[in-house]
Design a protein around this motif. Structure first.
Motif, PDB file in Angstrom:
ATOM      1  N   LYS A  75      67.389  42.405  26.107  1.00  0.00           N
ATOM      2  CA  LYS A  75      67.910  42.002  27.421  1.00  0.00           C
ATOM      3  C   LYS A  75      68.072  40.481  27.538  1.00  0.00           C
ATOM      4  O   LYS A  75      68.882  40.004  28.339  1.00  0.00           O
ATOM      5  N   ALA A  76      67.304  39.740  26.762  1.00  0.00           N
ATOM      6  CA  ALA A  76      67.379  38.279  26.846  1.00  0.00           C
ATOM      7  C   ALA A  76      68.588  37.705  26.109  1.00  0.00           C
ATOM      8  O   ALA A  76      68.933  36.540  26.298  1.00  0.00           O
ATOM      9  N   ILE A  77      69.214  38.525  25.263  1.00  0.00           N
ATOM     10  CA  ILE A  77      70.444  38.069  24.595  1.00  0.00           C
ATOM     11  C   ILE A  77      71.557  38.066  25.635  1.00  0.00           C
ATOM     12  O   ILE A  77      71.831  39.081  26.263  1.00  0.00           O
ATOM     13  N   PRO A  78      72.194  36.924  25.870  1.00  0.00           N
ATOM     14  CA  PRO A  78      73.149  36.818  26.980  1.00  0.00           C
ATOM     15  C   PRO A  78      74.351  37.744  26.812  1.00  0.00           C
ATOM     16  O   PRO A  78      74.796  38.026  25.695  1.00  0.00           O
TER      17      PRO A  78
ATOM     18  N   THR B 110      75.581  38.465  12.567  1.00  0.00           N
ATOM     19  CA  THR B 110      74.535  37.567  12.084  1.00  0.00           C
ATOM     20  C   THR B 110      73.999  36.689  13.206  1.00  0.00           C
ATOM     21  O   THR B 110      72.780  36.528  13.363  1.00  0.00           O
ATOM     22  N   VAL B 111      74.894  36.136  14.007  1.00  0.00           N
ATOM     23  CA  VAL B 111      74.429  35.226  15.050  1.00  0.00           C
ATOM     24  C   VAL B 111      73.684  35.979  16.158  1.00  0.00           C
ATOM     25  O   VAL B 111      72.747  35.425  16.756  1.00  0.00           O
ATOM     26  N   VAL B 112      74.031  37.230  16.424  1.00  0.00           N
ATOM     27  CA  VAL B 112      73.272  38.010  17.405  1.00  0.00           C
ATOM     28  C   VAL B 112      71.854  38.247  16.887  1.00  0.00           C
ATOM     29  O   VAL B 112      70.871  38.154  17.641  1.00  0.00           O
ATOM     30  N   ARG B 113      71.724  38.521  15.620  1.00  0.00           N
ATOM     31  CA  ARG B 113      70.395  38.697  15.027  1.00  0.00           C
ATOM     32  C   ARG B 113      69.616  37.381  15.003  1.00  0.00           C
ATOM     33  O   ARG B 113      68.396  37.369  15.156  1.00  0.00           O
ATOM     34  N   ILE B 114      70.326  36.281  14.816  1.00  0.00           N
ATOM     35  CA  ILE B 114      69.675  34.968  14.892  1.00  0.00           C
ATOM     36  C   ILE B 114      69.096  34.745  16.288  1.00  0.00           C
ATOM     37  O   ILE B 114      67.969  34.250  16.437  1.00  0.00           O
ATOM     38  N   LEU B 115      69.851  35.132  17.309  1.00  0.00           N
ATOM     39  CA  LEU B 115      69.346  35.004  18.680  1.00  0.00           C
ATOM     40  C   LEU B 115      68.087  35.848  18.875  1.00  0.00           C
ATOM     41  O   LEU B 115      67.122  35.411  19.517  1.00  0.00           O
TER      42      LEU B 115
ATOM     43  N   GLY C  80      58.209  35.700  24.206  1.00  0.00           N
ATOM     44  CA  GLY C  80      58.373  36.107  25.599  1.00  0.00           C
ATOM     45  C   GLY C  80      58.818  34.996  26.519  1.00  0.00           C
ATOM     46  O   GLY C  80      59.196  35.236  27.660  1.00  0.00           O
ATOM     47  N   MET C  81      58.752  33.747  26.047  1.00  0.00           N
ATOM     48  CA  MET C  81      59.227  32.629  26.863  1.00  0.00           C
ATOM     49  C   MET C  81      60.751  32.655  26.927  1.00  0.00           C
ATOM     50  O   MET C  81      61.425  33.033  25.973  1.00  0.00           O
ATOM     51  N   LYS C  82      61.292  32.261  28.047  1.00  0.00           N
ATOM     52  CA  LYS C  82      62.739  32.289  28.229  1.00  0.00           C
ATOM     53  C   LYS C  82      63.412  31.201  27.399  1.00  0.00           C
ATOM     54  O   LYS C  82      62.864  30.129  27.177  1.00  0.00           O
TER      55      LYS C  82
ATOM     56  N   ASN D 296      77.800  42.531  22.958  1.00  0.00           N
ATOM     57  CA  ASN D 296      77.251  43.657  23.711  1.00  0.00           C
ATOM     58  C   ASN D 296      77.088  44.896  22.842  1.00  0.00           C
ATOM     59  O   ASN D 296      76.112  45.644  22.986  1.00  0.00           O
ATOM     60  N   ASN D 297      78.024  45.131  21.938  1.00  0.00           N
ATOM     61  CA  ASN D 297      77.922  46.294  21.048  1.00  0.00           C
ATOM     62  C   ASN D 297      76.803  46.114  20.033  1.00  0.00           C
ATOM     63  O   ASN D 297      76.029  47.041  19.773  1.00  0.00           O
ATOM     64  N   ILE D 298      76.701  44.932  19.464  1.00  0.00           N
ATOM     65  CA  ILE D 298      75.729  44.688  18.395  1.00  0.00           C
ATOM     66  C   ILE D 298      74.298  44.706  18.921  1.00  0.00           C
ATOM     67  O   ILE D 298      73.402  45.282  18.298  1.00  0.00           O
ATOM     68  N   ARG D 299      74.061  44.117  20.071  1.00  0.00           N
ATOM     69  CA  ARG D 299      72.679  44.007  20.543  1.00  0.00           C
ATOM     70  C   ARG D 299      72.083  45.366  20.892  1.00  0.00           C
ATOM     71  O   ARG D 299      70.858  45.537  20.856  1.00  0.00           O
ATOM     72  N   GLN D 300      72.922  46.344  21.211  1.00  0.00           N
ATOM     73  CA  GLN D 300      72.406  47.671  21.531  1.00  0.00           C
ATOM     74  C   GLN D 300      71.756  48.341  20.335  1.00  0.00           C
ATOM     75  O   GLN D 300      70.881  49.196  20.485  1.00  0.00           O
ATOM     76  N   SER D 301      72.202  47.967  19.133  1.00  0.00           N
ATOM     77  CA  SER D 301      71.691  48.634  17.928  1.00  0.00           C
ATOM     78  C   SER D 301      70.577  47.842  17.241  1.00  0.00           C
ATOM     79  O   SER D 301      70.105  48.245  16.174  1.00  0.00           O
ATOM     80  N   LEU D 302      70.157  46.730  17.829  1.00  0.00           N
ATOM     81  CA  LEU D 302      69.135  45.894  17.196  1.00  0.00           C
ATOM     82  C   LEU D 302      67.761  46.572  17.195  1.00  0.00           C
ATOM     83  O   LEU D 302      67.361  47.219  18.173  1.00  0.00           O
ATOM     84  N   ASP D 303      67.053  46.386  16.101  1.00  0.00           N
ATOM     85  CA  ASP D 303      65.686  46.897  15.993  1.00  0.00           C
ATOM     86  C   ASP D 303      64.731  45.845  16.549  1.00  0.00           C
ATOM     87  O   ASP D 303      64.093  45.094  15.824  1.00  0.00           O
TER      88      ASP D 303
END
Length: 581
Positions: A228-231, A177-182, A191-193, A214-221
């Motif tokens: 790439k901006a997700i740390p 959930t928090v990765v999707r929030i990011l 596009g702003m940092k 790292n695993n979750i962000r690879q599957s994000l739509d």
């Protein structure tokens, strides 16, 4: 009734110090109460509730002393120049509800509550609602049967306010959930940092969060730019704040705020009030803070139950700004419906010990087990077989990294430290079993594959209480035995055994110290007699460290008594959160 009290040397010295600074006129009864206040902090409380000790008997210096009623206790304390009302700068603070604080803990509580409420009530800025709604549908597809998705609620809170708590048990989707929030926040930026910090209480918890993110962000739509901006870096809270060597202060503070727009803290139930206060004080006024954790787990080893108090305040006062900042996740996405571990943990959480025991027996065919183990002979016989099976593959590791990975496959968790069923005795027993099986050769303190747990913070080495390492021959240094720990980049780092801070062998560890860790298979050992430390939260935390299977060995009556007993941490945080609204 009598108070179960074991005075520590530090409590005695603190009481003597308070008596000196107040002129020395106070009697022995005053010293007893001050000593109890110090002792309460040592037990994880923020304060001493006078109502808990009023009119009770206490054994002090070998004598039975009857303490007065609460109003007399208040009068006794307020006669001293060392005790003040809230807001007065005195060594001790006594509030109107009869809570006696060491001053700095009262200040921690007030500071933390004040900043939290500012953030909970603050608008996070302009949000593109159309973009948010589209993103919510994309990242959180509809659940079966039109079930309400609390993850969407969490995302809305996190985007619209500066403070959000996301609590739930294992497998409820806190990290995903928090990765999707990011991702939603980054899409709002167009596009702003955005400067994002990910943190956890221990190195082990940080490594787990890093791997999950790292695993979750690879599957994000989402776009590659957002992904790439997700740390991909996670640090301990201490490292985030920048400890100052030789001091209990941090580089980042109110005077030098952290340079981030969003700060996310995982395993927040493990964070004690002093550290949480330091973190909160180091945030700039407009920074978003998101806390993740399981409110039903054990509270921090040190003073306070911050996450639990925040969630409880939200539950009891649903109209408060705190309540609007707290989202509870209940649907389990990791385990199948009817999952054995999930089902058992629910029964424990509800205080139903007999029902939990029945499930432990019913699920025997899928690696779940209850064994009646209440004596030395039975323990040793069963432990030998279980240890050799559980740790067998661990000793086949060919590299430090592989050893660290295999160590996560099995662990023995103890409820207590001393005695045959305590972590110290079990570690000695396990070493004896492994030595007899020629899996270890213990000729001294150090031997290959000895797991160790750090028990004291070392800011110079970036090693902190609870971090787990493995003693292993260093292939890059003539196979010298060194300690290897997970590094923030996902690899390992080695440290000379000579430089290690305080540590202990960790084939077995206490349930408290296992927080932030996750093992494929867990064996929980309960002592044959009941102790106050055996609580519902301890049993729940131990069970939920397991991903695949769990065994519990002990006495049925002790288990059921523990499941009935809830942990109580005295504090005034809930009142502070409501009074300052």
């Amino acid at each position: 009734m009598s108070i179960d009290y074991q005075e520590r040397l530090i409590d005695h010295h603190f009481a003597a110090f308070i008596k000196r600074v107040s002129g020395g006129a106070e009697d022995d009864l005053f010293s007893i109460v001050v000593s109890l206040a110090s002792n309460a902090v040592g037990k994880g409380n923020i304060c001493l509730n006078l109502s808990d000790i009023a009119a009770q008997n206490i054994v002090f210096d070998g004598k039975i002393v009857k303490l007065p009623e609460i109003e007399e206790l208040k009068k006794l304390l307020m006669l001293s120049s060392a005790v003040g009302a809230p807001g007065q700068f005195r060594p001790l603070v006594l509030d109107t509800d009869g809570r006696l604080y060491l001053y700095r803990y009262w200040r921690y509580e007030q500071n933390f509550a004040g900043i939290l409420l500012q953030k909970a009530g603050a608008d996070a800025g302009v949000i593109n609602e159309n973009l948010l709604c589209e993103g919510l549908e994309r990242f959180f597809p509809h659940l079966a049967d039109e079930e309400h998705d609390c993850r969407k609620d969490a995302a809305k809170v996190a985007l619209r306010t500066q403070f959000c708590v996301i609590s739930g048990g294992p497998g409820t989707g806190k990290t995903s959930t928090v990765v999707r929030i990011l991702a939603l926040l980054l899409e709002q930026q167009g596009g702003m940092k955005m400067r994002i910090a990910l943190a956890a209480p221990t190195g082990k918890a940080a490594a787990r969060l890093k791997a999950s993110v790292n695993n979750i962000r690879q599957s994000l739509d989402c776009s590659d730019e957002v992904r790439k901006a997700i740390p991909d870096q996670v640090v301990t809270i201490h490292r985030l704040l920048g400890p100052i060597s030789g001091s209990d202060r941090f580089r980042y503070s109110v005077m030098n705020p952290l340079p981030y727009d969003v700060v996310i803290v995982d395993e927040a139930s493990m964070v004690a009030l002093p550290l949480m206060n330091s973190l909160m004080g180091a945030l700039s006024p407009n920074v978003r803070l998101i806390l993740l954790g399981d409110k039903d787990q054990l509270a921090s080893v040190e003073a306070g139950a911050v996450l639990g108090d925040i969630c409880l305040a939200g539950e009891e006062y649903p109209a408060s700004s705190v309540a609007r900042s707290v989202v509870m996740l209940e649907k389990n996405f990791r385990f199948k419906v009817g999952s054995h571990i999930s089902a058992i943990s629910r029964e424990v959480n509800a205080g139903r010990g007999r029902e939990a025991l029945n499930l432990l027996r019913d699920f025997y065919s899928v690696g779940i087990a209850w064994r009646n183990v209440a004596n030395r002979e039975t323990l040793r016989k069963l432990l030998k077989e279980r240890v050799l099976d559980g740790y067998g593959s661990y000793f086949e590791a060919s590299s430090p990294g592989e050893a660290l990975e295999r160590f996560d496959r099995f662990s023995v968790l103890c409820a207590i430290r001393e005695g045959l069923f305590g972590v110290n005795g079990i570690n000695r027993e396990i070493e004896s079993i492994l030595g007899a099986a020629n899996l270890i050769t213990k000729t001294g303190l150090w031997y290959p594959c000895r797991p160790i747990m750090i028990t004291a913070n070392d800011y110079t080495l970036n090693l902190f209480n609870g971090d787990i390492g493995i003693i292993f021959p260093d292939p890059d240094n003539e196979h010298e035995l060194r300690a290897f720990f997970p590094s923030p980049d996902g690899g390992v780092r080695s440290i000379s055994t000579i430089r290690l801070p305080q540590h202990e062998t960790a084939f077995a560890m206490t349930v408290h110290k296992s927080q932030g860790s996750e093992f494929s298979h867990v064996l929980i050992l309960l002592p044959p007699v009941d102790f106050d430390i055996l609580t519902r939260e301890l049993i729940y935390t131990g069970i939920t460290r397991a991903k695949d299977s769990v065994e519990i060995w002990g006495d049925e009556e002790v288990f059921c008594a523990a499941v009935k007993r809830k942990t109580v941490r005295n504090s005034g945080l809930i009142k502070a959160l409501l009074q300052q609204m």
